[in-house]
Write an enzyme that holds these catalytic residues in place. Sequence first.
Site, PDB file in Angstrom:
ATOM      1  N   CYS A   9      16.887 -19.240 -14.977  1.00 11.43           N
ATOM      2  CA  CYS A   9      16.326 -17.955 -15.399  1.00 11.43           C
ATOM      3  C   CYS A   9      15.368 -17.383 -14.343  1.00 11.43           C
ATOM      4  CB  CYS A   9      15.644 -18.086 -16.749  1.00 11.43           C
ATOM      5  SG  CYS A   9      14.466 -19.410 -16.808  1.00 11.43           S
ATOM      6  N   ASN A  10      14.893 -18.249 -13.441  1.00 13.52           N
ATOM      7  CA  ASN A  10      13.948 -17.770 -12.439  1.00 13.52           C
ATOM      8  C   ASN A  10      14.526 -17.585 -11.042  1.00 13.52           C
ATOM      9  OD1 ASN A  10      11.695 -17.426 -14.007  1.00 13.52           O
ATOM     10  ND2 ASN A  10      11.147 -19.588 -13.917  1.00 13.52           N
ATOM     11  N   ARG A  11      15.765 -18.034 -10.849  1.00 15.00           N
ATOM     12  CA  ARG A  11      16.340 -17.908  -9.507  1.00 15.00           C
ATOM     13  C   ARG A  11      17.866 -17.920  -9.535  1.00 15.00           C
ATOM     14  NH1 ARG A  11      13.731 -20.727  -6.176  1.00 15.00           N
ATOM     15  NH2 ARG A  11      12.031 -21.230  -7.598  1.00 15.00           N
TER      16      ARG A  11
ATOM     17  N   GLU B 115       6.797 -28.051 -12.702  1.00 16.25           N
ATOM     18  CA  GLU B 115       7.570 -28.249 -13.940  1.00 16.25           C
ATOM     19  C   GLU B 115       8.807 -29.111 -13.674  1.00 16.25           C
ATOM     20  OE1 GLU B 115      10.573 -26.484 -14.849  1.00 16.25           O
ATOM     21  OE2 GLU B 115      10.786 -25.024 -13.246  1.00 16.25           O
TER      22      GLU B 115
ATOM     23  N   GLN C 132      17.964 -28.918 -13.598  1.00 16.70           N
ATOM     24  CA  GLN C 132      18.869 -27.790 -13.294  1.00 16.70           C
ATOM     25  C   GLN C 132      19.541 -27.974 -11.936  1.00 16.70           C
ATOM     26  OE1 GLN C 132      15.782 -24.927 -13.896  1.00 16.70           O
ATOM     27  NE2 GLN C 132      16.554 -24.286 -15.895  1.00 16.70           N
TER      28      GLN C 132
ATOM     29  N   GLY D 253       2.361 -23.048 -40.432  1.00 17.64           N
ATOM     30  CA  GLY D 253       2.625 -21.766 -39.778  1.00 17.64           C
ATOM     31  C   GLY D 253       4.018 -21.762 -39.169  1.00 17.64           C
TER      32      GLY D 253
ATOM     33  N   GLY E  92       4.862 -19.200 -36.658  1.00 17.12           N
ATOM     34  CA  GLY E  92       4.818 -18.209 -35.577  1.00 17.12           C
ATOM     35  C   GLY E  92       5.249 -18.796 -34.247  1.00 17.12           C
TER      36      GLY E  92
END
Lengths: 272, 425
Positions: free
Chosen positions: B50-52, B115, B121, B190, B192
């Site tokens: 998603c970033n490269r 990360e 990947q 919760g 959210g």
Amino acid sequence: MTHTFAAITVLAYLASMGLYLRFLFSGKELTGRLATLLMFLGLVTHYLALLMRARGTHTVPYHDLQGSMVLFGWLLAVTYLCLEIYHKQRTVGGFVLPVILVFFLAAYLVPDHSNTPTTVHGVVFALHVTLSILAYAAFALSCVLSLMYLAEERVLRMRRLGEVVWRLPPLELLERMSHTSVLVGLVTIAVGTSLGFLTVDRQLATEHYSYFDPKYVFTLFVLALYAIYFRLARTAAWRGARASKLCVFNFALVVVNFAVINIYFSQHHRYF
Amino acid sequence: MEIVLVGLNFRTAPVEVREKVSFSHEQALRASEELRARGILEETLVLSTCNRSEVYGVHPVGNRESAAALSSYLSNFHHVHPEQLNPSLYHHYDHDVVRHLFRVSAGLESMLLGEAEILGQVREAYLRAHEDHVTGPVLNRMFQAALEVGKRVRAETELGTRPMGVASAGMKLAERIFGKLNDRSALVLGAGTISEQVVSQLRERNIKNLYLSNRSREKAEEFAKQYNGTVVEWGEWDTSLRLPDVIVSAVGVQEPLLTKSLIEKAMAARGNRALFLMDLGLPRNIAPAVAELYNTYLYTMDDLTEIVQQNRNARQSEIPKAEALVEEHVGKFISWQASVELIGVLDTLRASLKERRAAFLQEKLAGMNHFSPEDREHLGVLMDELIERLLIAPAERLRAEKEFRKKIQSLEAIRELYLSDREKS
């Protein structure tokens, strides 16, 4: 020769301690393995140093303070290594090795204490001494683990996390390791003390031995306290930090038993 | 043998461009095959996250224009106008490609420094390309080395060990108390975004029992279905709080939802076993006095944010160590590449010398009729042996040369002195 083995032992333990501490910070598996390997090497040469000591007396070296200290250090190292393998946890090594080193070095640094050697010999007696010292070693280990637990618990509760906390073993693992160690101590001290009574029983006819030695009373007291710890550590009110504090307190009594009761009150025990 | 890389990432391209240029597995395979078929590249590998989106390749011999061809191909493949795409693209060649890939796999080029996801990947992209037979010896070697770098950086530096998000920091703290969470229970209050992050972290750690509660039962059930959890009734704290070892609360309340007395009761019911509480709500969901209770560990959003900040700083300070590891592996790769090139140059040189030897003998022996065919053949063998001997010495010297720059200079000198233009290429 004894000094050569002693020097190699000290060097191996020192290097192992350095590597254990490095492992604590770096987490590198290779460093950890090397630390264990060096500790094992130290253990072997430590045993050879013990053997040299025992050669003259033809038995376990419990006739003098030095011998008892070297034996204590060795049994502590053995107990730790077994615990490390059983729980697959290396981060404790850096905290246990200083204790082993202190006892090993102190044995060579304290002045030679001439004393009347015990007249009791034999396999049962040797086992009694060895198992008793093994119990002390296991209790010492549980004390180190409990102190680690208390320190880590405090850091986590105060929310003041430093660099090392991410590398330390989880609290519950420290607790389990401490329990294992106390269990080893309890079993060995129970068997060791029983063998002690058996020895007294055998000696009663020939020597001036009696069952009324303050050492017996205090040892039974310590045994009872560790049994209580073992039970309480699993209860709602005591599990966690309170049980760890009790474990540290119990070990303080072991030290009193080892140092004060032996020297000032006991008739038949000096260095074990 | 020249390696090329054309790509874009979050630093050079906005998300609108990145999403247009991303590759699915099928697209990556199609692009790789087309690039090879058109002779733009000999080996190819597409890394798309998603970033490269990056296309790695090896030029065919003599084609140094493939970077431009690659850019143009990307533009056509994704139907993006070159004017929109080209400013976002970066081109790297040879050692810069190797260095870039190693940095990517180490997490040094990630949006979230260090990360771990990127290593997976890179591995996945490599394995797929390898299975599809679009890589070759150079890219295989380079990607295997990249995976090794990624592993080493994570094992030998603190770059990847410290949690960088509030949810993962909380989970790491819970692990400081319980060890692995796969035999533990957690309750999340919760439904959210924050709760979702926490639940996803808990699921990553294979939490044994996941209990979920929300004011809206419907939303809780939807949430539970998504993450395979169990819904517990909102407000039935006496029963629900005794179950978990980890409680996370991220709901909007005006007064603390979990009071000291509630937790005290829960602790009594669970035999004072350690309880880890994460209060991720604002205003706070859990009364601060809960922290005073025996065997409870309470962390608020502020505490966790501070930990994350400390970790961020610590990760920054680990960059030089990670970069040193990257450089070490770049050096190793370059040495390997040089040794491969050395073999290639020597083979070409040997072939060239033998060709010249044959022509030389033919010319010189033309008028010497007293040489029998056996003698001529023997002479040829002797001259071949001489060529071999003459080649061994420089080959050994080049192999032994430790300094890469000198090795390459010597290699270039041989190429320049002994090979024709045709042979040089």
